[in-house]
Design an enzyme around this catalytic site. Structure first.
Site, PDB file in Angstrom:
ATOM      1  N   HIS A 317       0.836  -1.200   0.000  1.00 22.30           N
ATOM      2  CA  HIS A 317       0.000   0.000   0.000  1.00 22.30           C
ATOM      3  C   HIS A 317       0.870   1.249   0.000  1.00 22.30           C
ATOM      4  O   HIS A 317       1.958   1.275   0.592  1.00 22.30           O
ATOM      5  CB  HIS A 317      -0.897   0.022   1.237  1.00 22.30           C
ATOM      6  CG  HIS A 317      -2.062  -0.928   1.154  1.00 22.30           C
ATOM      7  ND1 HIS A 317      -2.906  -0.971   0.083  1.00 22.30           N
ATOM      8  CD2 HIS A 317      -2.519  -1.879   2.028  1.00 22.30           C
ATOM      9  CE1 HIS A 317      -3.834  -1.892   0.283  1.00 22.30           C
ATOM     10  NE2 HIS A 317      -3.617  -2.476   1.457  1.00 22.30           N
ATOM     11  N   CYS A 366       0.080   2.315  -5.181  1.00 19.56           N
ATOM     12  CA  CYS A 366      -0.831   3.373  -5.615  1.00 19.56           C
ATOM     13  C   CYS A 366      -0.228   4.741  -5.345  1.00 19.56           C
ATOM     14  O   CYS A 366       0.634   4.910  -4.479  1.00 19.56           O
ATOM     15  CB  CYS A 366      -2.177   3.255  -4.890  1.00 19.56           C
ATOM     16  SG  CYS A 366      -3.194   1.885  -5.484  1.00 19.56           S
TER      17      CYS A 366
END
Length: 689
Positions: A317, A366
């Site tokens: 993440h 991301c």
């Protein structure tokens, strides 16, 4: 008019000669006094005793930047009070009447100190040079104490036979540094000045050159440079090399407060194997807290130095805020906060400060813009250093995706990165090919696009060779540190009381994941139906216990061993505080009595792999989790049957992606994590990081 010009020129010559004579006379006067001191005579008085003053400490020569403050010191003892007077070769130093002389060095000069007592005895110190270098001093530490600081490194050269070879090295130092040149790791006799000069070079003068710079405080080594002896019609070789290649790979998948991922397992494992084929020293780690990530990065930075290729890869993440990228640790709370994450730009800054030949950061994460109102990490801007590369899996304010293909999960970006990374191309060209392939992938068309940023000024490639000639102390230290993080326990041969022999061997799937294999090697006639089971003390957390992750890990184990009778997985080794003991339980049937019996032996394997680096850091989140009773699952024993493994791997192979929603979005009406797209397609996508 001609007479006037001649008269003016004649007058200038008289003035210049007068100044030169004055300087020479002053220098000669001091030398005359020194000679008188050494011979025991004195032009002023032949009855004066000059042996009653003893200089205990002479000043030392120094080499400093322009306008650097320098203190020259002399220490002497004698009868009564002593007086001092410092001189240059030109004149007395105004105000230089103390044992310590502090000056602002503006030019190179010689200095000497005369020590007098009240009985008209005197003695001179040794002459010392204050050498001033008007060169770049930007890298000089603020708290510099005088250890050698190399300001100019030698440059590679291509020299024709018979020409003159000249290599220069310049270093600041207090005391002035001592130079020793080396060729191919061997010291060159009488080559002890800052400039190495060889007239009429021949083919034997080609090779790798470097210089050792030292004083009483420390020793430093220049970069090793190649000197090629070329024929006039031959262009100089263009091949670029590295002094070493080091890579740190981190994959986070089991998050405590956010949805889990699957792809980092295979992505990190496959990329680590490919980088090892390219000659990289690789440390690969899974599931790190922020403190563990910071400690691992600190160790990684210590492995970098001049001429080294450094590569940092992260899968997990992440998000972007105020133009900076942040990596989310497995213990990061909800909502994300910069203080709970690792700033990528800070990592690149630390890599730049080590003066690497190439620094590469690859992020499969991301980059959604997130919480734009909070304060970003405070770091100084990156310097204008060349040969730095960022490879982003996706562009700004966008997501990266992972895809599942049967029993294998992979990030879209890393899938194509692994496809091209072995190509002998400039690293930016490799990333361009990755970008083109991602752009053609129908699964992410319009959703994910690779972004490349770089300051490459040389055509460096990840396939460049490592130059091994001229080993330095830094290289040896890097080798020791790297081996520490990758050292496996030795194979063990155990003989049980019943006579059964069991071999216990070890393999590293990652630098913090160890696998122990137990294999029954010898079975006596009185025993049958032997099985073994492995346990560890302390029991280790199994980070692959979630559905999906275990499939990927089982496929790795199936490739590692096909003959072992039992396998034990030891994960999160970075959290070990002490040795690990492997307990081996043997179950067998005794033929005479037909009874089932059990015997046990144990093996102490110390602190294997990255555990020996002591990356573990106690943190509040871990304590709170223990208090709430949510401890990680203990390591369980599991036996692998070939037939069971084969069934798992041979399951129906279908290509799909999955959407994983943020748990906080289900529980509340708002979520402070980066936004995720709502996909309703039959083959929907999983925002990767």
């Amino acid at each position: 008019m001609i007479q006037t010009e001649c008269l003016f020129f004649f007058t200038l010559c008289i003035i210049k000669n007068t100044k030169k004579k004055k300087k020479n006379c002053f220098y000669s006067l001091i030398k005359e006094e020194e000679n008188a001191q050494m011979t025991g005579s004195n032009p002023k008085s032949s009855n004066i005793m000059i042996t009653e003053i003893v200089i205990l400490r002479h000043p030392v020569s120094v080499c400093v930047p322009v306008n650097h403050k320098v203190t020259l010191r002399v220490r002497a003892e004698g009868k009564g009070l002593l007086s001092y007077q410092w001189f240059t070769e030109d004149e007395e130093v105004p105000g230089g009447t103390q044992a310590d002389l502090t000056i602002r060095a503006s030019k190179t000069q010689l200095y000497v100190c005369r020590v007098n007592d009240h009985f008209q005895n005197y003695v001179f110190s040794e002459w010392v040079k204050v050498k001033v270098l008007d060169i770049d001093k930007s890298g000089l530490p603020v708290d510099w104490q005088g250890e050698p600081h190399i300001a100019i490194n030698p440059k590679p050269q291509a020299v024709q036979p018979g020409a003159k070879l000249s290599l220069r090295c310049a270093a600041f130092g207090i005391p002035i540094p001592y130079y020793q040149w080396y060729r191919n790791g061997q010291p060159l006799l009488d080559k002890t000045s800052d400039t190495l000069e060889i007239d009429g070079v021949t083919s034997e003068h080609g090779g790798s050159y470097l210089c050792s710079v030292s004083n009483v405080l420390a020793e430093r080594w220049t970069e090793a440079v190649d000197v090629d002896i070329v024929q006039p019609d031959q262009p100089p070789p263009a091949a670029l090399t590295a002094t070493d290649k080091v890579a740190l790979l981190i994959g986070n998948l089991n998050y405590r407060h956010h949805y889990g991922l699957m792809a980092p397992v295979m992505d990190v494992h496959e990329l680590a194997n490919l980088l090892q084929q390219l000659g990289f020293r690789v440390v690969s780690l899974l599931d790190l807290t922020r403190e563990e990530m910071m400690a691992a990065i600190e160790k990684f930075i210590q492995l970098l130095d001049r001429g080294v290729y450094g590569l940092f890869y992260y899968a997990g993440h992440g998000y972007e805020h105020a133009g900076r990228n942040y990596l989310v640790a497995v213990d990061a709370p909800q909502p994300y906060q910069t203080k709970n994450c690792v700033c990528v730009q800070r990592v690149m800054l630390q890599m730049q400060e080590r003066r690497t030949a190439m620094s590469v950061i690859l992020l499969d994460t991301c980059r959604k813009w997130y919480n734009q109102g909070c304060i970003p990490s405070v770091i100084k801007p990156l310097g204008p250093n060349g040969n730095t590369v960022y490879g982003y899996a996706t562009c700004e304010d966008a997501e990266a995706y992972e895809v599942q293909d049967g029993g294998k999960s992979t990030g879209i970006f890393t899938k194509y990165l692994n496809k091209h990374i072995l190509e002998a191309e400039k690293v930016t060209h490799v990333l361009e090919r990755v970008s083109e392939d991602v752009g053609k992938d129908p699964l992410v068309t319009g959703k994910q696009a690779v972004e490349i940023k770089h300051t490459m000024k040389e055509p460096r490639s990840l396939t460049d060779k490592v130059r091994t000639t001229g080993h330095t102390k830094e290289l040896r230290l890097r080798d020791i540190c790297w081996r520490q993080a990758n050292e496996l326990p030795r194979k063990k041969q155990l003989t049980f009381p019943c006579g059964v022999e069991v071999e216990v061997s070890f393999s590293a799937l990652f630098s913090n994941v160890l696998v122990a294999f137990a294999t029954v090697k010898t079975t006596p006639a009185q025993t049958q139906d032997c099985t073994v089971m492995l346990r560890s003390n302390p029991s280790m957390e199994d980070i692959f216990s979630r559905p999906g992750c275990s499939e990927d890990m089982d496929s790795l184990l199936f490739n590692e061993t096909q003959n072992s009778d039992c396998t034990l997985r030891l994960c999160s080794l970075q959290r070990l505080k002490g040795s690990v003991v492997i307990k081996v339980d043997l179950h067998y049937t005794q033929k005479d009595s037909n009874l089932r019996r059990t015997e046990s032996l144990q093996v102490d394997i110390g602190m294997p792999l990255v555990a020996s680096c002591k990356l573990y850091r106690e943190n509040r989140a871990a304590k709170d989790k223990k208090t709430e009773g949510a401890t990680a699952q203990s390591m369980s024993n599991f036996s692998h049957r070939k037939s069971q493994q084969h069934q798992t791997l041979a399951a129906p192979h279908r290509h799909f992606t999955r959407k994983a929603e943020c748990a906080a979005k289900k529980a509340t009406t708002h979520c402070n994590e980066p936004e995720e797209n709502d996909e309703t397609e039959a083959q929907d996508f999983r925002p990767y990081k």
